[in-house]
Design a protein around this motif. Structure first.
Motif, PDB file in Angstrom:
ATOM      1  N   VAL A 108       0.836  -1.207   0.000  1.00 21.02           N
ATOM      2  CA  VAL A 108       0.000   0.000   0.000  1.00 21.02           C
ATOM      3  C   VAL A 108       0.866   1.250   0.000  1.00 21.02           C
ATOM      4  N   ALA A 109       1.896   1.248   0.855  1.00 23.01           N
ATOM      5  CA  ALA A 109       2.738   2.443   0.934  1.00 23.01           C
ATOM      6  C   ALA A 109       3.491   2.676  -0.382  1.00 23.01           C
ATOM      7  N   LEU A 110       4.006   1.574  -0.963  1.00 23.87           N
ATOM      8  CA  LEU A 110       4.740   1.723  -2.232  1.00 23.87           C
ATOM      9  C   LEU A 110       3.811   2.192  -3.344  1.00 23.87           C
ATOM     10  N   SER A 111       2.557   1.700  -3.333  1.00 25.21           N
ATOM     11  CA  SER A 111       1.617   2.188  -4.364  1.00 25.21           C
ATOM     12  C   SER A 111       1.377   3.667  -4.182  1.00 25.21           C
ATOM     13  N   GLY A 112       1.277   4.099  -2.905  1.00 24.85           N
ATOM     14  CA  GLY A 112       1.090   5.522  -2.678  1.00 24.85           C
ATOM     15  C   GLY A 112       2.241   6.331  -3.233  1.00 24.85           C
ATOM     16  N   LEU A 113       3.459   5.827  -2.996  1.00 19.27           N
ATOM     17  CA  LEU A 113       4.657   6.517  -3.500  1.00 19.27           C
ATOM     18  C   LEU A 113       4.625   6.564  -5.023  1.00 19.27           C
ATOM     19  N   LEU A 114       4.265   5.425  -5.615  1.00 21.42           N
ATOM     20  CA  LEU A 114       4.224   5.335  -7.072  1.00 21.42           C
ATOM     21  C   LEU A 114       3.209   6.323  -7.641  1.00 21.42           C
ATOM     22  N   LEU A 115       2.044   6.390  -6.990  1.00 23.65           N
ATOM     23  CA  LEU A 115       1.006   7.291  -7.491  1.00 23.65           C
ATOM     24  C   LEU A 115       1.450   8.741  -7.382  1.00 23.65           C
ATOM     25  N   LEU A 116       2.166   9.055  -6.298  1.00 18.01           N
ATOM     26  CA  LEU A 116       2.671  10.423  -6.164  1.00 18.01           C
ATOM     27  C   LEU A 116       3.668  10.736  -7.271  1.00 18.01           C
ATOM     28  N   ALA A 117       4.516   9.735  -7.593  1.00 16.12           N
ATOM     29  CA  ALA A 117       5.502   9.946  -8.652  1.00 16.12           C
ATOM     30  C   ALA A 117       4.796  10.149  -9.993  1.00 16.12           C
ATOM     31  N   LEU A 118       3.794   9.297 -10.246  1.00 19.09           N
ATOM     32  CA  LEU A 118       3.043   9.429 -11.492  1.00 19.09           C
ATOM     33  C   LEU A 118       2.365  10.791 -11.556  1.00 19.09           C
ATOM     34  N   ASP A 119       1.867  11.214 -10.420  1.00 20.13           N
ATOM     35  CA  ASP A 119       1.189  12.498 -10.348  1.00 20.13           C
ATOM     36  C   ASP A 119       2.138  13.624 -10.741  1.00 20.13           C
ATOM     37  N   LYS A 120       3.402  13.497 -10.277  1.00 19.51           N
ATOM     38  CA  LYS A 120       4.393  14.522 -10.627  1.00 19.51           C
ATOM     39  C   LYS A 120       4.604  14.549 -12.139  1.00 19.51           C
ATOM     40  N   VAL A 121       4.679  13.339 -12.704  1.00 20.74           N
ATOM     41  CA  VAL A 121       4.897  13.258 -14.152  1.00 20.74           C
ATOM     42  C   VAL A 121       3.720  13.900 -14.882  1.00 20.74           C
ATOM     43  N   VAL A 122       2.525  13.599 -14.426  1.00 22.25           N
ATOM     44  CA  VAL A 122       1.322  14.121 -15.099  1.00 22.25           C
ATOM     45  C   VAL A 122       1.230  15.631 -14.953  1.00 22.25           C
ATOM     46  N   MET A 123       1.537  16.105 -13.719  1.00 20.67           N
ATOM     47  CA  MET A 123       1.364  17.536 -13.471  1.00 20.67           C
ATOM     48  C   MET A 123       2.490  18.359 -14.054  1.00 20.67           C
ATOM     49  N   GLY A 124       3.604  17.697 -14.363  1.00 15.81           N
ATOM     50  CA  GLY A 124       4.721  18.422 -14.984  1.00 15.81           C
ATOM     51  C   GLY A 124       5.627  19.123 -14.005  1.00 15.81           C
TER      52      GLY A 124
END
Lengths: 437, 330, 130
Positions: B314-330
């Motif tokens: 769960v924690a790693l997925s959260g980290l991954l989603l935050l990273a993806l979010d950074k990529v999406v948001m630029g």
């Protein structure tokens, strides 16, 4: 703590010197090293004193020794040898246990009634059945709370014990006390359940029926309780049969053994009681702790049904065949013969045996076999291969009532011996001398 | 800041932390009791308990390793108090800001658990040894998700330009919730969930109180501690509760209400401080009290497996989603 | 689910039958003085049902000295006074089974609802019934 003198090798009670040293110094734990963890006689996991010594390797149990005898009070001796008449012994038998408090008098009165040829009127039989089933509800709820406490789930402890107050209040209303109801007497019961008390009993039954689903839900569908009890403390049906397990311990493994069904007594033949196994809940019996919870909770439901039927079908009539005590005492003094009384206590089958001699007020022999005595050996296969964390719940799952169970029976050199009062006194003097040195 | 000013603030923080910690422990017991339809002890009970323990005799078993046994309670208390000094309290920055950051707090939170385990090993009792083994297994299991949560939040904040990274004071001034997109929101929820599950494990409360299991090993690693040493462990536990809840608040709920109420200056600070205490209280009720009364105790292998497999995932997925979010948001 | 039970119990009255004081008072004698002066209240004990088996009550006039109660008592509670052919009951040993109440042919014994029997000595006046 080192002992300098040689230990009496035939001493049955004190542990050997080497064993005692190991328990006190807490040896180093290497990989694969086995060390002893003592549980008891005083331990928060146990409600009554019994010593379980476990050999563990990390968290895995590799061996267990059970030592009983800490709650022995000499009750049979008090009954047989101190000049008590049978009515006095009845109250002694009631105090063998506080939880299964009416099981012992019911078995004892049946034994004496069979020995002395006393008939019990039908209304008295129904009243005895009602009080026993109320006690079964109270005992199973108590056990459920204790099991929850062993699991660390104190909320369920408080919930079930709060719910149990209702049945204790009803018992207090009917019998005058919350524990030690003093209802049975030879030839019947001491108090009647009058029709104006029926509404209160029915209201309590309605309360329990309403709560029944909530209790089942709280215990059987809670994920942490399931995680802790499924697959833990498994007693296979074959082992249960070989070790003569009785009561819910045996029924949870799938054996359909119930004294009320196999040898109906009192009014149970009118109710057609069926032994409850986890199959009645739709499960395949595995014999683990979860199954034991299932069996006990379903038995609460069964008891509610039985009480309901008993109240409806209560026959009219007198409540005892010997309303005058002097007549009863005279009849008992004249009686000769032996009798066996049995009862399905909340923990299993309890048996009392009496042998009466004409002209004597005390019985010649009085032997009690408590249900936990039969269930004790089933601890050995249940503990095998389990973890230290499972010890409390497995210890609690057979519903041990050590105070019922403790009797002294010594086997030395293959011969059976019975300890007399003088022998026990000498033993206690010697032990004190040893402890003082 | 002059050394004396820091020292004065530190004393204030420690005293305040102790009082708040014990008071919250009293509140926790009271609320737990009412949830169980009981009355429970009075709110001042933890203070009475501490006072009673301090006047009792301290017994050191003959088979114990005396110097380790005696040093561990002091170590636990010192680590908890020091962790308080690195925590942002209300609107104020951490007192020792600049001398250590969130990574140090992570280590300081682990030290009392380690101290208890070492104390259990040194106690010379087989029950203490079993409890200490379990504490170490649990420590190893929950540290990883905790670290992942901290790293995830710190990194995402640093990508938004908040510097220095890992500074708890900086993290407490800025909220992530408004700054991330939908992916990041889910990630933050997952991370908050993991932190709330790690909190009772860190504090050894049910369902994770296996090291001190009362009904199994009669107190486990604390079984031989009495008197002053037990009082110190009690104090360390109370302060650690405040620190863990304060950490959750600093990472995920850094809001203040002074601005919304239109207050500023000393009045605003006071209101924000009270609001912070309220937030810490709510985190404690959600993560410690309710969970403590609503679940049974889990076994150590179930805990280890649960943390290493599920909570870490769960924690790693959260980290991954935050990273993806950074990529999406630029 | 258990959460529903927890929340509903949190919001309702506790199920406890309270002790006389809600929390342990700092000094029990001080508390009792306050109660007598009317500055503090005691929660009364839970009432017992009728026919509760409490302390024995003895009607000395009715007693005929037949000693039936002594014969059935399991705890040797009742002492016979041969000079006056009456009995003395030592409540400290009593198990409250009320078998003597059943056995008495003239109904001289009864079970009162009195159960608050804590005392400082086995032979204190409250614990000996004559």
């Amino acid at each position: 703590m080192k002992e300098k003198r040689a230990q009496d090798p035939e001493d049955p009670v004190l542990p050997a010197v080497e064993e005692r040293e190991v328990l006190l110094t807490g040896p180093e734990v290497g990989p694969g090293e086995v060390f002893s963890v003592p549980i008891g006689p005083i331990h928060p996991a146990l409600k009554e004193p019994i010593r379980l010594t476990f050999q563990v390797q990390g968290e895995r149990i590799v061996g267990v020794q059970i030592r009983t005898g800490f709650a022995h009070r000499g009750i049979e001796f008090m009954g047989m040898r101190q000049g008590r008449n049978l009515i006095q012994i009845l109250y002694l038998s009631e105090r063998i246990c506080g939880i299964c408090s009416i099981s012992h008098p019911i078995a004892f009165t049946q034994a004496v009634e069979r020995a002395a040829g006393i008939e019990v009127p039908p209304r008295a039989q129904y009243i005895r059945v009602i009080i026993s089933e109320l006690e079964r509800i109270h005992s199973h709820l108590l056990w459920a709370g204790v099991a929850a406490h062993e699991l660390g789930f104190d909320t369920l402890l408080h919930l079930t014990w709060r719910v149990r107050e209702k049945v204790l209040d009803i018992l207090e209303e009917l019998s005058g006390n919350r524990i030690n109801y003093a209802i049975p007497i030879f030839g019947g019961v001491r108090r009647d359940i009058t029709p104006d008390q029926y509404p209160k009993v029915r209201e309590a039954l309605r309360y329990y029926r309403g709560l029944f689903d909530e209790l089942l839900d709280a215990f059987l569908r809670d994920p942490t309780v399931e995680a802790r009890t499924r697959g833990v403390g498994i007693l296979e049906p074959k082992e249960a049969e070989e070790l003569c397990a009785v009561g819910p311990t045996a029924r949870a493994s799938g054996l359909r053994k119930d004294v009320r069904q196999d040898r109906p007594y009192l009014a149970y033949s009118d109710f057609e009681v069926k032994a409850i196994t986890p199959e009645d809940y739709g499960l395949t019996p595995v014999g683990d702790v979860y199954d034991k919870i299932v069996v006990r909770l379903l038995e609460v439901g069964q008891s509610i049904e039985i009480i309901e039927k008993a109240l409806e079908g209560m026959p009219e009539g007198e409540i005892t065949s010997f309303p005058k005590i002097p007549a009863l005492l005279a009849h008992l003094k004249k009686a000769e013969g032996e009798g066996l009384g049995w009862h399905e206590a909340p923990r299993g089958e309890v048996i009392h045996y009496v042998r009466l001699v004409s002209g004597e007020e005390s019985p010649l022999v009085w032997k009690v076999k408590a249900p936990t005595y039969s269930n004790l050996l089933s601890w050995y296969p249940m503990f095998e291969g389990q973890e230290v964390a499972d010890i409390p719940i497995i210890a609690a799952c057979i519903d041990p009532c050590i105070c019922c169970m403790d009797r002294v029976y010594l086997v030395r050199n293959g011969k059976e011996e019975t300890w007399t009062k003088e022998g026990l006194l000498r033993l206690s003097w010697e032990k004190t001398r040893r402890m003082r040195r | 800041m002059s050394g004396w000013a820091i020292f004065g603030q530190a004393v204030l923080a420690v005293v305040g932390g102790v009082i708040v910690g014990l008071f919250y422990r009293g509140l926790d017991r009271k609320i737990a009791a009412h949830m169980q339809a009981r009355i429970g002890p009075p709110l001042r009970q933890p203070f009475l308990d501490l006072g009673k323990l301090l006047v009792k005799e301290t017994v050191i078993p003959r088979t114990a390793v005396a110097w380790v046994f005696s040093a561990m309670p002091f170590l636990a208390v010192l680590a908890s108090f020091t962790a308080l000094l690195y925590l942002p309290i209300g609107p104020f920055r951490p007192i020792l800001e600049g001398y250590g950051d969130a990574i140090l707090v992570l280590y300081l939170l682990a030290v009392p658990a380690l101290a208890m385990a070492l104390g259990g090993f040194a106690s010379g009792s087989p029950l203490g040894v079993v409890g200490a083994q379990r504490e170490l297994v649990m420590l190893v299991s929950y540290e990883f998700p905790l670290a992942v949560v901290l790293v995830a939040v710190a990194w995402r904040l640093s990508t938004l330009g908040i510097a220095p990274a890992f500074s708890l004071g900086a993290m407490a001034q800025h909220s992530l919730w408004a700054a991330v997109g939908p992916l990041g929101l889910i990630g933050l929820v997952l991370l908050l969930g993991s932190l709330l599950v790690v909190t009772p494990a860190e504090l050894a409360k049910i369902p994770f109180d296996i090291p001190e299991a009362e009904t199994e090993i009669a107190g486990g690693l604390m079984v031989e501690y009495s008197g002053t040493y037990l009082a110190l462990f009690y104090l360390a536990d109370a302060v650690r509760t405040v620190v863990m809840a304060g950490l959750a608040v600093a990472l995920f709920i850094p809001y203040g209400i002074a601005g919304a109420l239109g207050l500023s200056g000393a009045a605003g600070d006071a209101v924000d401080l009270i609001f912070w205490l309220f937030k810490v209280f709510m985190v404690m009720v959600a993560a410690v009290t309710t969970v403590r009364v609503g679940m049974a105790r889990l076994k150590v292998d179930q805990i280890a497996r649960g943390f290493w497999l599920r909570i870490t995932a769960v924690a790693l997925s959260g980290l991954l989603l935050l990273a993806l979010d950074k990529v999406v948001m630029g | 689910m258990i959460l529903k039970t927890l929340l509903s119990q949190l919001l309702s009255r506790p199920a406890t039958n309270q002790f006389p004081a809600k929390y342990m008072p700092r000094s029990i004698t001080g508390f009792l003085t306050k109660v007598q002066e009317g500055r503090a209240k005691i929660h009364p004990p839970v009432p017992v049902p009728p026919k509760f088996r409490g302390k024995l009550g003895y009607d000395r006039e009715k007693c005929i000295g037949c000693q039936l109660c002594i014969r059935v008592c399991p705890a040797k509670v009742i002492e016979f006074l041969p000079e006056v052919k009456k009995i003395r009951i030592h409540v400290a040993r009593c198990t409250f089974c009320a078998q003597c109440v059943d056995a008495c042919p003239v109904d001289a014994l009864s079970a009162t609802p009195d159960f608050l029997l804590a005392d400082t000595g086995r032979n204190s006046p409250n614990l000996v019934v004559e």
